[in-house]
Design a protein around this motif. Structure first.
Motif, short mmCIF file in Angstrom:
data_model
loop_
_atom_site.label_atom_id
_atom_site.label_comp_id
_atom_site.label_asym_id
_atom_site.label_seq_id
_atom_site.Cartn_x
_atom_site.Cartn_y
_atom_site.Cartn_z
N ILE A 76 0.85 -1.21 0.00
CA ILE A 76 0.00 0.00 0.00
C ILE A 76 0.88 1.25 0.00
CG2 ILE A 76 -1.66 1.33 1.37
CD1 ILE A 76 -2.70 -1.43 2.41
N LEU A 77 1.96 1.21 0.77
CA LEU A 77 2.82 2.40 0.91
C LEU A 77 3.88 2.48 -0.19
CD1 LEU A 77 3.30 2.19 4.78
CD2 LEU A 77 1.94 3.90 3.56
N ASN A 78 3.85 1.49 -1.08
CA ASN A 78 4.76 1.48 -2.23
C ASN A 78 6.23 1.44 -1.79
OD1 ASN A 78 5.27 1.44 -4.95
ND2 ASN A 78 5.28 3.65 -5.20
N VAL A 79 6.49 0.63 -0.77
CA VAL A 79 7.87 0.46 -0.28
C VAL A 79 8.38 -0.91 -0.75
CG1 VAL A 79 9.26 0.06 1.80
CG2 VAL A 79 7.61 1.94 1.73
N SER A 80 9.45 -0.91 -1.51
CA SER A 80 9.94 -2.19 -2.03
C SER A 80 11.35 -2.53 -1.56
CB SER A 80 9.89 -2.19 -3.56
OG SER A 80 10.59 -1.05 -4.05
N ASN A 81 12.00 -1.60 -0.88
CA ASN A 81 13.35 -1.84 -0.31
C ASN A 81 14.34 -2.36 -1.35
OD1 ASN A 81 14.91 -1.50 1.98
ND2 ASN A 81 14.82 -3.65 2.53
N GLN A 82 14.46 -1.60 -2.43
CA GLN A 82 15.43 -1.93 -3.49
C GLN A 82 16.85 -1.63 -3.00
OE1 GLN A 82 14.53 -3.31 -6.38
NE2 GLN A 82 12.39 -3.26 -5.74
N PRO A 83 17.87 -2.14 -3.73
CA PRO A 83 19.26 -1.84 -3.31
C PRO A 83 19.53 -0.34 -3.16
CG PRO A 83 19.25 -3.53 -5.00
CD PRO A 83 17.82 -3.11 -4.84
N GLU A 84 18.93 0.49 -4.05
CA GLU A 84 19.18 1.94 -3.93
C GLU A 84 18.55 2.52 -2.66
OE1 GLU A 84 15.94 1.57 -7.22
OE2 GLU A 84 17.67 0.44 -6.49
N ASP A 85 17.43 1.90 -2.19
CA ASP A 85 16.81 2.37 -0.94
C ASP A 85 17.71 2.04 0.25
OD1 ASP A 85 14.41 3.19 -2.27
OD2 ASP A 85 13.79 1.09 -2.37
#
Length: 433
Positions: A171-180
Motif C-alpha cells: 500500500i505504501l509502495n515500499v519495495s526496499n530496493q538496493p538503492e533504498d
C-alpha cells in the motif's frame, strides 16, 4: 489557520533556541573522529548508552499544543449574541465541516455488522475461522498480484498477522530496493559524522516513552536508528508542499537573516515532540530490517502522522479530528458530554493525547495494528476521532459517576484491554441516529 501554525512554529523555535543558549550547545557540530568511531561500533546497541539528558526537555508536549488549538478562532465568523455554531460547547471553536454518523457509516461501510472483520471474535453472520481462512487466501492473492489499490481495499477488513508487513509495504509502495538500502546507509553516515541538538531530544523522548513501555522497550535500538536517520532525511521536506507547516530555518554562524546562508534545521524540517517516537514503535513488530522499517515509517509520516501535529483545516488534520470527536460526543452522548463539561473535565482534555499519538502506547499492540490497518485502508485519520468517542461511550456509565477531571482520567487511564473493532462497530452501527 496558517497564521496560527506560523506563530506556533515561532514558539517551538524559541524553545529550541533558548535550550541551545542555556546549555551552550550548538544546533549542529561535526563529531570528532574518535566519537564517530565509537558511535559506529555501538550503532546496534545505542540503548546501552546512558548520556546525561537531565538538562534537556521536550520542546513541547501534546497538552501545550491543545492549548493553542483551543484558542483558534475564525475572524470572519460573527459570534454576536447568537449561540455559537450548532451550539458547540467543546474546546474547539473553529466551525469546520465534520461528518455525522450517517456520513461516517457510509464512509466506513466495510466495518458494518454484517461484514466479516478481523478483530471481531464472534461475528453472527460468518463463523470467524471460516472468514479468516478465506480472508488469508484472498490476501495471498492480492500480494501475488502486487495490486496496491486492491491491498488498500482488502485491509479495511483487517490484515492477517502473517501478511500485514507485506500488505502495508504494498500500500505504501515500499519495495526496499538496493538503492533504498544505499540511501538509508547514507543517512546513517550523516548521523555518524554530525551531532545535532535534536539527537538529544530523540534520545530523551525514547527514554521517556518507549523505554518505559511494556510492549516497546525491546525496540529501543531500532527507534534510535530510525529517528536519527529520519532527522537527516531531506526527502521528508517534500511533504511541506501539501502541509500547512513550514520547515524551520537556521543560519550559519554570523550570517543571520542572509538567505543564501540559510539551511533547514533539522535537515528533514521536523522537530520531534514528546511522544514522537511512538509513531515508530509499533512498526518494529512488523519490520526487522532497519532500512525497510525506516522507509515504512517515513511513508506513514508523510502520508498521515504529520497531520497530527500541525494546524490545518484538512479532514484528517488534528483540528478536524478534535472537532469530530467533540461533535460525536455532544450529539450522541449529550448527558455525558454536559456532565463532564460541568465538572471541568472536558472530554478533549483526556482524548487529545490518544489522537495525537494515533493511540500508540495506549492500546495493546495487536489492537493498535488493527486500527492502523483501517487508517491505511481508508487513507484517513478520521477513525481516530470515532474510536476516541467510542471509548467514552463504552465507559459512559462509570464516567457519569465521576466528579472531577482526575477521576475521569482514572476511569480512562488504561485502554490496554479494549477491543478496537467491536467498539467501532457498536458506536457507528448500533448507535441510534
Amino acid at each position: 489557520m496558517r497564521k496560527a501554525q506560523g506563530s506556533w512554529e515561532k514558539r517551538i523555535l524559541k524553545s529550541l533556541n533558548s535550550m541551545c543558549t542555556e546549555l551552550n550547545i550548538p544546533l549542529a557540530q561535526k563529531r570528532p573522529a574518535n566519537e564517530q568511531k565509537e558511535l559506529l561500533n555501538k550503532w546496534n546497541e545505542m540503548g546501552t548508552d546512558e548520556p546525561d539528558l537531565s538538562l534537556f526537555r521536550p520542546v513541547y508536549a501534546p497538552k501545550d499544543f491543545l492549548e493553542v488549538l483551543m484558542n483558534l478562532r475564525n475572524p470572519n465568523y460573527e459570534n454576536g449574541e447568537q449561540p455559537s455554531f450548532r451550539n458547540h460547547l467543546g474546546l474547539i471553536q473553529v466551525p469546520l465541516k465534520v461528518k455525522d454518523i450517517p456520513e461516517l457509516k457510509e464512509d466506513f461501510s466495510e466495518l458494518g455488522l454484517n461484514i466479516g472483520q478481523l478483530g471481531i471474535d464472534d461475528s453472527a453472520q460468518v463463523p470467524p475461522e471460516f472468514f479468516e481462512n478465506e480472508h488469508v487466501r484472498v490476501g495471498q492473492k492480492v500480494l501475488a498480484e502486487q495490486d496496491s489499490a486492491a491491498a488498500q481495499q482488502y485491509v479495511r477488513q483487517g490484515c492477517p498477522t502473517a501478511l500485514r508487513a507485506d500488505l502495508w509495504a504494498l500500500i505504501l509502495n515500499v519495495s526496499n530496493q538496493p538503492e533504498d538500502i544505499l540511501y538509508y546507509e547514507q543517512l546513517k553516515s550523516n548521523v555518524i559524522q554530525h551531532d545535532l541538538l535534536v539527537d538529544s531530544l530523540i534520545y530523551k523522548d525514547v527514554k521517556l516513552t518507549a523505554s518505559n513501555d511494556d510492549y516497546y522497550f525491546v525496540f529501543e535500538d531500532y527507534l534510535y536508528q530510525v529517528l536519527l536517520c529520519f532527522s537527516r532525511d531531506t526527502s521528508v521536506l517534500e511533504h511541506f508542499t501539501y502541509s500547512s507547516a513550514t520547515p524551520p530555518k537556521s543560519y550559519i554562524q554570523g550570517k543571520l537573516g542572509m538567505e543564501e546562508y540559510a539551511v533547514f534545521y533539522p535537515p528533514n524540517g521536523v522537530i520531534p515532540f514528546h511522544g514522537f517516537s511512538m509513531y515508530v514503535a509499533p512498526l518494529c513488530f512488523l519490520y526487522h530490517e532497519p532500512s525497510k522499517l525506516y522507509q515504512i515509517f517515513r511513508e506513514m509520516y508523510v502520508r498521515f502522522f504529520f497531520r497530527l501535529h500541525s494546524i490545518s483545516s484538512h479532514p484528517s488534520g488534528i483540528v478536524s479530528l478534535c472537532l469530530l470527536f467533540e461533535t460525536l460526543l455532544q450529539t450522541h452522548l449529550p448527558q455525558l458530554f454536559y456532565h463532564l463539561r460541568e465538572i471541568g473535565a472536558q472530554p478533549l482534555r483526556i482524548s487529545f493525547k490518544w489522537m495525537v499519538r494515533a493511540f500508540s502506547g495506549y492500546l495493546a499492540t495487536d489492537q493498535l495494528l488493527l486500527l492502523w490497518d483501517r487508517i491505511l485502508g481508508y487513507n484517513s485519520l478520521e477513525i481516530l476521532a470515532v474510536l476516541a468517542a467510542a471509548v467514552f461511550a463504552f465507559r459512559a456509565v462509570n464516567l457519569m459517576e465521576v466528579t472531577s477531571l482526575a477521576a475521569a482520567e482514572a476511569v480512562l487511564a488504561d485502554l490496554s484491554t479494549l477491543k478496537v473493532m467491536p467498539l467501532l462497530q457498536i458506536f457507528l452501527f448500533a448507535t441510534v441516529t
